[in-house]
Design a protein around this motif. Sequence first.
Motif, PDB file in Angstrom:
ATOM      1  N   ILE A   1     109.461 -74.077 -61.722  1.00 53.55           N
ATOM      2  CA  ILE A   1     109.625 -75.377 -60.742  1.00 53.55           C
ATOM      3  C   ILE A   1     108.158 -75.620 -60.318  1.00 53.55           C
ATOM      4  O   ILE A   1     107.602 -75.078 -59.640  1.00 53.55           O
ATOM      5  N   ILE A   2     107.890 -76.860 -60.734  1.00 52.47           N
ATOM      6  CA  ILE A   2     106.389 -77.283 -60.313  1.00 52.47           C
ATOM      7  C   ILE A   2     106.469 -78.540 -59.390  1.00 52.47           C
ATOM      8  O   ILE A   2     107.218 -79.326 -59.379  1.00 52.47           O
ATOM      9  N   ASN A   3     105.558 -78.394 -58.318  1.00 55.86           N
ATOM     10  CA  ASN A   3     105.686 -79.414 -57.083  1.00 55.86           C
ATOM     11  C   ASN A   3     104.882 -80.578 -57.925  1.00 55.86           C
ATOM     12  O   ASN A   3     104.189 -80.388 -58.646  1.00 55.86           O
TER      13      ASN A   3
ATOM     14  N   GLU B   1     102.052 -81.344 -62.313  1.00 47.52           N
ATOM     15  CA  GLU B   1     102.415 -81.287 -63.610  1.00 47.52           C
ATOM     16  C   GLU B   1     101.424 -81.102 -64.802  1.00 47.52           C
ATOM     17  O   GLU B   1     101.336 -80.353 -65.576  1.00 47.52           O
ATOM     18  N   ASP B   2     100.239 -81.876 -64.629  1.00 47.40           N
ATOM     19  CA  ASP B   2      99.302 -82.134 -65.733  1.00 47.40           C
ATOM     20  C   ASP B   2      98.412 -80.606 -65.587  1.00 47.40           C
ATOM     21  O   ASP B   2      98.103 -79.996 -66.590  1.00 47.40           O
TER      22      ASP B   2
ATOM     23  N   LYS C   1     109.551 -79.271 -71.012  1.00 47.56           N
ATOM     24  CA  LYS C   1     109.635 -80.049 -69.883  1.00 47.56           C
ATOM     25  C   LYS C   1     110.966 -80.531 -69.533  1.00 47.56           C
ATOM     26  O   LYS C   1     111.404 -81.201 -70.254  1.00 47.56           O
ATOM     27  N   GLY C   2     111.593 -80.118 -68.349  1.00 46.12           N
ATOM     28  CA  GLY C   2     113.001 -80.595 -68.213  1.00 46.12           C
ATOM     29  C   GLY C   2     113.071 -81.761 -67.247  1.00 46.12           C
ATOM     30  O   GLY C   2     112.265 -82.576 -67.208  1.00 46.12           O
ATOM     31  N   ALA C   3     114.080 -81.751 -66.368  1.00 47.92           N
ATOM     32  CA  ALA C   3     114.147 -83.132 -65.487  1.00 47.92           C
ATOM     33  C   ALA C   3     113.500 -82.853 -64.236  1.00 47.92           C
ATOM     34  O   ALA C   3     113.116 -81.742 -63.748  1.00 47.92           O
TER      35      ALA C   3
ATOM     36  N   THR D   1     109.589 -80.754 -60.685  1.00 48.46           N
ATOM     37  CA  THR D   1     109.878 -80.819 -62.169  1.00 48.46           C
ATOM     38  C   THR D   1     110.109 -79.457 -62.763  1.00 48.46           C
ATOM     39  O   THR D   1     109.259 -78.470 -62.489  1.00 48.46           O
ATOM     40  N   LEU D   2     111.275 -79.377 -63.755  1.00 49.34           N
ATOM     41  CA  LEU D   2     111.541 -78.311 -64.336  1.00 49.34           C
ATOM     42  C   LEU D   2     110.929 -78.004 -65.473  1.00 49.34           C
ATOM     43  O   LEU D   2     110.779 -78.887 -66.480  1.00 49.34           O
TER      44      LEU D   2
END
Length: 104
Positions: free
Chosen positions: A9-11, A15-16, A42-44, A52-53
């Motif tokens: 799980i990315i805050n 993401e980049d 990369k999920g929802a 982001t998942l």
Amino acid sequence: MYIAMNRFIINEGHEDDFENIWRNRDSTLKEMPGFQTFHLLKGARNEETKQTLYASHTVWEDHEHFVSWINSEQFKNAHKKAGSNKGMYGGHPNFEGFDAVLSE
Ligand code: HEM
């Protein structure tokens, strides 16, 4: 066939950076016996938490080859820096492994 997935799980805003860690890593997977494929998925995006998942997804010939990789120096080296970048993660990664029952 054995599939190993680790979900992250990315805050928001990281993401980049997270993707670039994976893009720029020195991967040794291709030298490991029984390794077949790797994908970073990369999920929802969760619109409430803004997180982001992602999942790392590897396919191995069988569970034994995966276990050999987990116990290898290559695995240890690939995870030397895994504890850094704390602000990036919305919690601990979540591992799930699967033996293929049917392949069609
Ligand atoms: C059984 C558990 C785990 C599995 C199956 C797994 C899977 C993988 C795979 C396939 C790679 C790529 C290795 C390569 O290309 O040579 C990798 C690297 C990485 N893993 Fe894991 N991992 C696990 C545990 C963890 C944990 C607990 C973290 C904590 C955040 C983590 C974070 C990372 C990161 C950030 C990288 C990129 C390393 C870098 O180059 O800096 N992994 N992992």
